[in-house]
Design a protein around this motif. Sequence first.
Motif, PDB file in Angstrom:
ATOM      1  N   GLU A 255       0.849  -1.189   0.000  1.00 48.48           N
ATOM      2  CA  GLU A 255       0.000   0.000   0.000  1.00 48.48           C
ATOM      3  C   GLU A 255       0.884   1.238   0.000  1.00 48.48           C
ATOM      4  O   GLU A 255       1.926   1.255   0.639  1.00 48.48           O
ATOM      5  CB  GLU A 255      -0.889   0.029   1.251  1.00 48.48           C
ATOM      6  CG  GLU A 255      -1.896  -1.089   1.327  1.00 48.48           C
ATOM      7  CD  GLU A 255      -2.837  -0.927   2.515  1.00 48.48           C
ATOM      8  OE1 GLU A 255      -3.193   0.225   2.863  1.00 48.48           O
ATOM      9  OE2 GLU A 255      -3.225  -1.963   3.089  1.00 48.48           O
ATOM     10  N   TRP A 256       0.453   2.267  -0.673  1.00 56.60           N
ATOM     11  CA  TRP A 256       1.164   3.546  -0.772  1.00 56.60           C
ATOM     12  C   TRP A 256       2.574   3.359  -1.351  1.00 56.60           C
ATOM     13  O   TRP A 256       3.567   3.852  -0.806  1.00 56.60           O
ATOM     14  CB  TRP A 256       1.230   4.257   0.587  1.00 56.60           C
ATOM     15  CG  TRP A 256      -0.115   4.490   1.181  1.00 56.60           C
ATOM     16  CD1 TRP A 256      -0.739   3.717   2.122  1.00 56.60           C
ATOM     17  CD2 TRP A 256      -1.026   5.541   0.879  1.00 56.60           C
ATOM     18  NE1 TRP A 256      -1.981   4.232   2.411  1.00 56.60           N
ATOM     19  CE2 TRP A 256      -2.192   5.354   1.656  1.00 56.60           C
ATOM     20  CE3 TRP A 256      -0.973   6.632   0.009  1.00 56.60           C
ATOM     21  CZ2 TRP A 256      -3.280   6.211   1.592  1.00 56.60           C
ATOM     22  CZ3 TRP A 256      -2.060   7.486  -0.046  1.00 56.60           C
ATOM     23  CH2 TRP A 256      -3.194   7.267   0.746  1.00 56.60           C
ATOM     24  N   PRO A 257       2.718   2.669  -2.471  1.00 59.00           N
ATOM     25  CA  PRO A 257       4.059   2.401  -3.023  1.00 59.00           C
ATOM     26  C   PRO A 257       4.818   3.662  -3.414  1.00 59.00           C
ATOM     27  O   PRO A 257       6.055   3.658  -3.410  1.00 59.00           O
ATOM     28  CB  PRO A 257       3.757   1.521  -4.242  1.00 59.00           C
ATOM     29  CG  PRO A 257       2.358   1.854  -4.618  1.00 59.00           C
ATOM     30  CD  PRO A 257       1.656   2.133  -3.318  1.00 59.00           C
ATOM     31  N   GLU A 258       4.100   4.735  -3.720  1.00 57.44           N
ATOM     32  CA  GLU A 258       4.781   5.976  -4.109  1.00 57.44           C
ATOM     33  C   GLU A 258       5.640   6.535  -2.979  1.00 57.44           C
ATOM     34  O   GLU A 258       6.562   7.314  -3.217  1.00 57.44           O
ATOM     35  CB  GLU A 258       3.772   7.027  -4.598  1.00 57.44           C
ATOM     36  CG  GLU A 258       2.839   7.566  -3.539  1.00 57.44           C
ATOM     37  CD  GLU A 258       1.609   6.687  -3.252  1.00 57.44           C
ATOM     38  OE1 GLU A 258       0.755   7.151  -2.478  1.00 57.44           O
ATOM     39  OE2 GLU A 258       1.510   5.562  -3.776  1.00 57.44           O
ATOM     40  N   LYS A 259       5.393   6.128  -1.745  1.00 57.57           N
ATOM     41  CA  LYS A 259       6.163   6.623  -0.597  1.00 57.57           C
ATOM     42  C   LYS A 259       7.584   6.061  -0.576  1.00 57.57           C
ATOM     43  O   LYS A 259       8.448   6.579   0.134  1.00 57.57           O
ATOM     44  CB  LYS A 259       5.454   6.273   0.715  1.00 57.57           C
ATOM     45  CG  LYS A 259       4.086   6.908   0.867  1.00 57.57           C
ATOM     46  CD  LYS A 259       4.224   8.333   1.301  1.00 57.57           C
ATOM     47  CE  LYS A 259       2.890   8.902   1.744  1.00 57.57           C
ATOM     48  NZ  LYS A 259       3.053  10.075   2.560  1.00 57.57           N
ATOM     49  N   ALA A 260       7.834   4.987  -1.319  1.00 56.09           N
ATOM     50  CA  ALA A 260       9.180   4.408  -1.396  1.00 56.09           C
ATOM     51  C   ALA A 260       9.603   4.273  -2.863  1.00 56.09           C
ATOM     52  O   ALA A 260      10.339   3.349  -3.224  1.00 56.09           O
ATOM     53  CB  ALA A 260       9.232   3.064  -0.683  1.00 56.09           C
ATOM     54  N   ALA A 261       9.138   5.205  -3.667  1.00 54.55           N
ATOM     55  CA  ALA A 261       9.435   5.164  -5.098  1.00 54.55           C
ATOM     56  C   ALA A 261      10.936   5.072  -5.345  1.00 54.55           C
ATOM     57  O   ALA A 261      11.729   5.751  -4.698  1.00 54.55           O
ATOM     58  CB  ALA A 261       8.865   6.401  -5.781  1.00 54.55           C
ATOM     59  N   GLY A 262      11.299   4.227  -6.270  1.00 54.50           N
ATOM     60  CA  GLY A 262      12.701   4.056  -6.624  1.00 54.50           C
ATOM     61  C   GLY A 262      13.404   2.966  -5.833  1.00 54.50           C
ATOM     62  O   GLY A 262      14.483   2.530  -6.213  1.00 54.50           O
ATOM     63  N   TRP A 263      12.830   2.526  -4.732  1.00 54.32           N
ATOM     64  CA  TRP A 263      13.463   1.518  -3.891  1.00 54.32           C
ATOM     65  C   TRP A 263      12.703   0.196  -3.862  1.00 54.32           C
ATOM     66  O   TRP A 263      13.237  -0.819  -3.447  1.00 54.32           O
ATOM     67  CB  TRP A 263      13.620   2.033  -2.459  1.00 54.32           C
ATOM     68  CG  TRP A 263      14.487   3.243  -2.384  1.00 54.32           C
ATOM     69  CD1 TRP A 263      14.086   4.536  -2.258  1.00 54.32           C
ATOM     70  CD2 TRP A 263      15.914   3.291  -2.460  1.00 54.32           C
ATOM     71  NE1 TRP A 263      15.164   5.383  -2.251  1.00 54.32           N
ATOM     72  CE2 TRP A 263      16.306   4.643  -2.369  1.00 54.32           C
ATOM     73  CE3 TRP A 263      16.903   2.321  -2.599  1.00 54.32           C
ATOM     74  CZ2 TRP A 263      17.632   5.047  -2.415  1.00 54.32           C
ATOM     75  CZ3 TRP A 263      18.231   2.726  -2.646  1.00 54.32           C
ATOM     76  CH2 TRP A 263      18.579   4.067  -2.545  1.00 54.32           C
TER      77      TRP A 263
END
Length: 161
Positions: A114-122
């Motif tokens: 959930e909320w993948p944009e919070k760890a974008a790039g990783w």
Amino acid sequence: MHKHDDTVRCRCHLADEAATLAFGARLARELTPGLTLYLEGDLGAGKTTLVRGLLRALGHGGRVKSPTYTLAETYSLPAFELYHFDLYRLHDPREWLDAGFRDVSGGQAVSLIEWPEKAAGWLPPPDVVVRLRIDDDSRDAECEAVSPRGAHYLEACCTPC
């Protein structure tokens, strides 16, 4: 030569919580180790309810809670481990690494994030993106395959609603 488009999508209207749980159960049918699903939607869109339905269908009888404060919940199921991540509280994508999750996803586990944009790039890339949208008192769900493995998965489990 024309390139074949492997994009697979399915859409469902979820009239109530029971429909969201049932949709989660449908998504559970074809889960296999190594799949990564991103769960997108506003607060209250039903992401954790969807996961609850999925886990119930996979035989988990215990409590299913949102990992908002713990960031992750692990479920040991008969066929594989399932990781349910809720990254809402992350302020910097590198916190994903600081939390020790770098090596958690992939392999012999299924990851629901959930909320993948919070760890974008990783994060590991998704196989499927599940988008939930609030529509008055109901929800709309759209699943989109973004990998060949995700396309195969959706073709197998996402019959028309």
